[in-house]
Write a protein that holds these residues in place. Structure first.
Motif, PDB file in Angstrom:
ATOM      1  N   GLY A  19       0.789  -1.226   0.000  1.00  0.00           N
ATOM      2  CA  GLY A  19       0.000   0.000   0.000  1.00  0.00           C
ATOM      3  C   GLY A  19       0.827   1.285   0.000  1.00  0.00           C
ATOM      4  N   PRO A  20       1.821   1.445   0.900  1.00  0.00           N
ATOM      5  CA  PRO A  20       2.600   2.688   0.914  1.00  0.00           C
ATOM      6  C   PRO A  20       3.301   2.967  -0.421  1.00  0.00           C
ATOM      7  N   VAL A  21       3.730   1.889  -1.100  1.00  0.00           N
ATOM      8  CA  VAL A  21       4.412   2.065  -2.389  1.00  0.00           C
ATOM      9  C   VAL A  21       3.423   2.558  -3.445  1.00  0.00           C
ATOM     10  N   ARG A  22       2.195   1.997  -3.407  1.00  0.00           N
ATOM     11  CA  ARG A  22       1.194   2.422  -4.397  1.00  0.00           C
ATOM     12  C   ARG A  22       0.778   3.876  -4.161  1.00  0.00           C
ATOM     13  N   VAL A  32      11.466   7.136   1.203  1.00  0.00           N
ATOM     14  CA  VAL A  32      12.676   6.887   1.996  1.00  0.00           C
ATOM     15  C   VAL A  32      12.315   6.141   3.283  1.00  0.00           C
ATOM     16  N   ALA A  33      11.284   6.623   3.989  1.00  0.00           N
ATOM     17  CA  ALA A  33      10.900   6.010   5.266  1.00  0.00           C
ATOM     18  C   ALA A  33      10.477   4.558   5.067  1.00  0.00           C
ATOM     19  N   ILE A  60      14.894  -1.505   0.610  1.00  0.00           N
ATOM     20  CA  ILE A  60      15.688  -0.664  -0.277  1.00  0.00           C
ATOM     21  C   ILE A  60      16.661  -1.514  -1.098  1.00  0.00           C
ATOM     22  N   LYS A  61      16.962  -2.731  -0.624  1.00  0.00           N
ATOM     23  CA  LYS A  61      17.917  -3.595  -1.321  1.00  0.00           C
ATOM     24  C   LYS A  61      17.434  -3.994  -2.714  1.00  0.00           C
ATOM     25  N   ILE A  62      16.105  -3.889  -2.960  1.00  0.00           N
ATOM     26  CA  ILE A  62      15.620  -4.281  -4.292  1.00  0.00           C
ATOM     27  C   ILE A  62      16.105  -3.310  -5.365  1.00  0.00           C
ATOM     28  N   TYR A  63      16.598  -2.139  -4.944  1.00  0.00           N
ATOM     29  CA  TYR A  63      17.108  -1.161  -5.905  1.00  0.00           C
ATOM     30  C   TYR A  63      18.581  -1.414  -6.260  1.00  0.00           C
ATOM     31  N   PHE A  64      19.253  -2.280  -5.497  1.00  0.00           N
ATOM     32  CA  PHE A  64      20.689  -2.489  -5.704  1.00  0.00           C
ATOM     33  C   PHE A  64      20.937  -3.842  -6.378  1.00  0.00           C
ATOM     34  N   PRO A  65      21.523  -3.808  -7.583  1.00  0.00           N
ATOM     35  CA  PRO A  65      21.748  -5.069  -8.310  1.00  0.00           C
ATOM     36  C   PRO A  65      22.821  -5.922  -7.662  1.00  0.00           C
ATOM     37  N   ASP A  66      22.716  -7.233  -7.880  1.00  0.00           N
ATOM     38  CA  ASP A  66      23.739  -8.178  -7.450  1.00  0.00           C
ATOM     39  C   ASP A  66      24.896  -8.074  -8.453  1.00  0.00           C
ATOM     40  N   ILE A  67      26.060  -7.690  -7.959  1.00  0.00           N
ATOM     41  CA  ILE A  67      27.205  -7.458  -8.848  1.00  0.00           C
ATOM     42  C   ILE A  67      27.556  -8.711  -9.654  1.00  0.00           C
TER      43      ILE A  67
END
Length: 207
Positions: free
Chosen positions: A13-16, A69-70, A78-85
């Motif tokens: 919900g907060p994301v939508r 941010v919160a 937030i980790k879903i924004y960072f790719p696995d190197i």
């Protein structure tokens, strides 16, 4: 939460709420920004109205960014924004092949969306820049331009009013183009409206 074998709960919900407030805000900022920049040509609003709406909506978008941010830092998502190197490069190549030709032949999307792996490798790279560089830069330059005399020392630290204004205007055009690209890419689900529907219900349909 898995509602069925085909529906996966991807968008909380907060994301939508953040997404749609942000979408409406960006549209209004682009329209009023065009009016302010090309006041001699456009007349959607009076110049005074355009500036007033632009400023109010700008602060709503800033507050909405605070919600993003919160939520993402507070939940650890937030980790879903960072790719696995280790897998980033091969995943980028797979995704580029898909968008470059596979999608037109009916090939399955190589990326399967899950709550913990929401974005494909290209999306991760794009949204990482968008959320951590471009959007913050647009908000900061917007606030500085809102009170030029009051924030003169900070404007000078960044190179002067021309630099700050140019960055804000270039990013304004960037976000204008982004609206069209983002809307087009959102139509590339299993149906043209599938991803739009998911951003209202929270559920993505897997096939």
């Amino acid at each position: 939460m898995k509602a069925s074998s085909e529906l996966i709960y991807i968008h909380p919900g907060p994301v939508r709420v953040w997404h749609w407030v942000n979408a409406l805000g960006i549209v209004l900022l682009v329209l009023t920004g065009l009016q302010i920049r090309f006041a001699e040509i456009l007349d959607f609003f009076t110049l005074e109205e355009a500036i007033k709406v632009h400023n109010y909506v700008g602060f709503i978008v800033i507050a909405n960014y605070g919600l993003w941010v919160a939520y993402y830092f507070g939940t650890g998502k937030i980790k879903i924004y960072f790719p696995d190197i280790k897998t980033f490069l091969p995943n980028v190549i797979k995704q580029m092949k898909y968008y470059g030709g596979g999608i037109f032949k009916g090939d399955p999307n190589p990326h399967v969306m899950t709550p913990d792996n929401k974005f494909n490798a290209l999306q991760q790279k794009a949204y990482l820049g968008l959320m951590f560089i471009f959007l913050p830069a647009q908000m900061i330059t917007g606030v500085l331009l809102w009170r030029v005399k009051e924030y003169e020392q900070y404007i000078n630290m960044l190179g002067g009013i021309k630099i700050v204004d140019t960055v804000h205007v270039l990013l304004f055009f960037f976000f204008g183009v982004f609206l069209f690209v983002h809307s087009y890419l959102a139509t590339l689900g299993h149906t043209p409206t599938a991803h739009f529907k998911a951003m209202f219900t929270g559920y993505e349909e897997h096939h």
